[in-house]
Design a protein around this motif. Structure first.
Motif, PDB file in Angstrom:
ATOM      1  N   ALA A 139       0.865  -1.180   0.000  1.00 41.74           N
ATOM      2  CA  ALA A 139       0.000   0.000   0.000  1.00 41.74           C
ATOM      3  C   ALA A 139       0.902   1.230   0.000  1.00 41.74           C
ATOM      4  N   PHE A 140       0.317   2.372  -0.334  1.00 42.92           N
ATOM      5  CA  PHE A 140       1.069   3.616  -0.250  1.00 42.92           C
ATOM      6  C   PHE A 140       0.253   4.635   0.510  1.00 42.92           C
ATOM      7  N   ARG A 141       0.935   5.640   1.009  1.00 43.20           N
ATOM      8  CA  ARG A 141       0.269   6.694   1.768  1.00 43.20           C
ATOM      9  C   ARG A 141       0.867   8.039   1.398  1.00 43.20           C
ATOM     10  N   TYR A 142       0.084   9.079   1.621  1.00 40.61           N
ATOM     11  CA  TYR A 142       0.558  10.441   1.397  1.00 40.61           C
ATOM     12  C   TYR A 142      -0.158  11.374   2.351  1.00 40.61           C
ATOM     13  N   ARG A 143       0.431  12.551   2.536  1.00 42.04           N
ATOM     14  CA  ARG A 143      -0.147  13.542   3.447  1.00 42.04           C
ATOM     15  C   ARG A 143      -0.763  14.725   2.714  1.00 42.04           C
ATOM     16  N   ASP A 144      -0.156  15.163   1.646  1.00 39.94           N
ATOM     17  CA  ASP A 144      -0.536  16.420   0.993  1.00 39.94           C
ATOM     18  C   ASP A 144      -1.023  16.141  -0.419  1.00 39.94           C
ATOM     19  N   GLU A 145      -2.338  16.173  -0.612  1.00 36.37           N
ATOM     20  CA  GLU A 145      -2.923  15.847  -1.913  1.00 36.37           C
ATOM     21  C   GLU A 145      -2.502  16.842  -2.994  1.00 36.37           C
ATOM     22  N   HIS A 146      -2.425  18.120  -2.649  1.00 37.28           N
ATOM     23  CA  HIS A 146      -2.021  19.106  -3.649  1.00 37.28           C
ATOM     24  C   HIS A 146      -0.579  18.867  -4.098  1.00 37.28           C
ATOM     25  N   GLN A 147       0.308  18.593  -3.162  1.00 39.83           N
ATOM     26  CA  GLN A 147       1.704  18.329  -3.537  1.00 39.83           C
ATOM     27  C   GLN A 147       1.819  17.039  -4.339  1.00 39.83           C
ATOM     28  N   LEU A 148       0.981  16.046  -4.033  1.00 37.28           N
ATOM     29  CA  LEU A 148       0.963  14.831  -4.838  1.00 37.28           C
ATOM     30  C   LEU A 148       0.567  15.166  -6.270  1.00 37.28           C
ATOM     31  N   LEU A 149      -0.414  16.035  -6.436  1.00 35.51           N
ATOM     32  CA  LEU A 149      -0.812  16.475  -7.768  1.00 35.51           C
ATOM     33  C   LEU A 149       0.349  17.145  -8.488  1.00 35.51           C
ATOM     34  N   VAL A 150       1.073  18.015  -7.810  1.00 36.62           N
ATOM     35  CA  VAL A 150       2.229  18.691  -8.406  1.00 36.62           C
ATOM     36  C   VAL A 150       3.270  17.661  -8.850  1.00 36.62           C
ATOM     37  N   GLU A 151       3.532  16.677  -8.006  1.00 33.06           N
ATOM     38  CA  GLU A 151       4.495  15.621  -8.351  1.00 33.06           C
ATOM     39  C   GLU A 151       4.023  14.819  -9.572  1.00 33.06           C
ATOM     40  N   LEU A 152       2.729  14.506  -9.624  1.00 34.21           N
ATOM     41  CA  LEU A 152       2.194  13.755 -10.764  1.00 34.21           C
ATOM     42  C   LEU A 152       2.248  14.590 -12.040  1.00 34.21           C
ATOM     43  N   GLN A 153       1.993  15.894 -11.927  1.00 34.96           N
ATOM     44  CA  GLN A 153       2.106  16.766 -13.097  1.00 34.96           C
ATOM     45  C   GLN A 153       3.540  16.768 -13.625  1.00 34.96           C
ATOM     46  N   ALA A 154       4.509  16.737 -12.744  1.00 31.76           N
ATOM     47  CA  ALA A 154       5.916  16.682 -13.160  1.00 31.76           C
ATOM     48  C   ALA A 154       6.236  15.374 -13.885  1.00 31.76           C
ATOM     49  N   GLN A 155       5.420  14.343 -13.640  1.00 34.71           N
ATOM     50  CA  GLN A 155       5.573  13.047 -14.316  1.00 34.71           C
ATOM     51  C   GLN A 155       4.792  12.997 -15.633  1.00 34.71           C
ATOM     52  N   GLY A 156       4.111  14.092 -15.979  1.00 38.35           N
ATOM     53  CA  GLY A 156       3.392  14.158 -17.244  1.00 38.35           C
ATOM     54  C   GLY A 156       1.886  14.003 -17.145  1.00 38.35           C
ATOM     55  N   ILE A 157       1.349  13.831 -15.950  1.00 41.20           N
ATOM     56  CA  ILE A 157      -0.099  13.731 -15.772  1.00 41.20           C
ATOM     57  C   ILE A 157      -0.696  15.127 -15.941  1.00 41.20           C
ATOM     58  N   LYS A 158      -1.758  15.250 -16.725  1.00 48.08           N
ATOM     59  CA  LYS A 158      -2.314  16.556 -17.069  1.00 48.08           C
ATOM     60  C   LYS A 158      -3.426  17.024 -16.127  1.00 48.08           C
ATOM     61  N   ALA A 159      -3.621  16.359 -15.022  1.00 48.36           N
ATOM     62  CA  ALA A 159      -4.663  16.739 -14.064  1.00 48.36           C
ATOM     63  C   ALA A 159      -4.409  18.147 -13.536  1.00 48.36           C
ATOM     64  N   ARG A 160      -5.504  18.876 -13.265  1.00 49.67           N
ATOM     65  CA  ARG A 160      -5.382  20.252 -12.792  1.00 49.67           C
ATOM     66  C   ARG A 160      -5.962  20.470 -11.393  1.00 49.67           C
ATOM     67  N   LYS A 161      -6.781  19.538 -10.919  1.00 46.48           N
ATOM     68  CA  LYS A 161      -7.432  19.703  -9.617  1.00 46.48           C
ATOM     69  C   LYS A 161      -7.086  18.527  -8.718  1.00 46.48           C
ATOM     70  N   ASP A 162      -7.038  18.801  -7.416  1.00 46.24           N
ATOM     71  CA  ASP A 162      -6.750  17.747  -6.451  1.00 46.24           C
ATOM     72  C   ASP A 162      -7.737  16.591  -6.572  1.00 46.24           C
ATOM     73  N   ALA A 163      -8.985  16.903  -6.892  1.00 49.60           N
ATOM     74  CA  ALA A 163     -10.016  15.861  -7.020  1.00 49.60           C
ATOM     75  C   ALA A 163      -9.685  14.875  -8.138  1.00 49.60           C
ATOM     76  N   SER A 164      -8.855  15.281  -9.083  1.00 46.74           N
ATOM     77  CA  SER A 164      -8.457  14.386 -10.170  1.00 46.74           C
ATOM     78  C   SER A 164      -7.700  13.174  -9.644  1.00 46.74           C
ATOM     79  N   ILE A 165      -6.985  13.350  -8.548  1.00 47.67           N
ATOM     80  CA  ILE A 165      -6.253  12.228  -7.958  1.00 47.67           C
ATOM     81  C   ILE A 165      -7.246  11.162  -7.505  1.00 47.67           C
ATOM     82  N   SER A 166      -8.258  11.566  -6.764  1.00 48.46           N
ATOM     83  CA  SER A 166      -9.264  10.608  -6.295  1.00 48.46           C
ATOM     84  C   SER A 166      -9.976   9.939  -7.458  1.00 48.46           C
ATOM     85  N   LYS A 167     -10.305  10.705  -8.484  1.00 48.01           N
ATOM     86  CA  LYS A 167     -10.972  10.134  -9.648  1.00 48.01           C
ATOM     87  C   LYS A 167     -10.099   9.072 -10.307  1.00 48.01           C
ATOM     88  N   ASN A 168      -8.831   9.391 -10.516  1.00 44.78           N
ATOM     89  CA  ASN A 168      -7.925   8.420 -11.128  1.00 44.78           C
ATOM     90  C   ASN A 168      -7.759   7.186 -10.254  1.00 44.78           C
TER      91      ASN A 168
END
Length: 102
Positions: free
Chosen positions: A26-55
């Motif tokens: 399993a994995f865990r995280y604390r900061d959803e917005h920072q996770l989004l920023v990290e995923l965007q740096a990996q090429g994910i085009k999501a713009r909102k924190d809610a996109s993480i939950s959707k994915n």
């Protein structure tokens, strides 16, 4: 998405506090917005924190705890959001690459 998430979680220097649990199931995280920023740096085009939950839902991850619902002054151990998936495992990048949306 799964491969980008795997890369973020596996990077011990990520800025969102994402990490594997002790046995890598399993994995865990604390900061959803920072996770989004990290995923965007990996090429994910999501713009909102809610996109993480959707994915995560689209790829059938299971939520075990939700740190967003905790108060800021709660015990630090309780402030994690935790997810797992039967294929999303530390060391299983080939399986992660095979993951598909539902």
């Amino acid at each position: 998405f799964p491969e980008a998430l795997y890369n973020v979680v596996s990077d011990p220097f990520n800025s969102c506090g994402a990490m594997w649990n002790q046995n890598g199931t399993a994995f865990r995280y604390r900061d959803e917005h920072q996770l989004l920023v990290e995923l965007q740096a990996q090429g994910i085009k999501a713009r909102k924190d809610a996109s993480i939950s959707k994915n995560l839902n689209d790829f059938r991850f299971q939520r075990h705890s939700d740190g967003r619902r905790r108060k800021q002054d709660d015990d630090a151990e309780d402030c994690w959001t935790v997810f797992s998936h039967s294929v999303f495992r530390r060391g299983n990048i080939d399986g992660v690459r095979e993951m598909r949306r539902k």
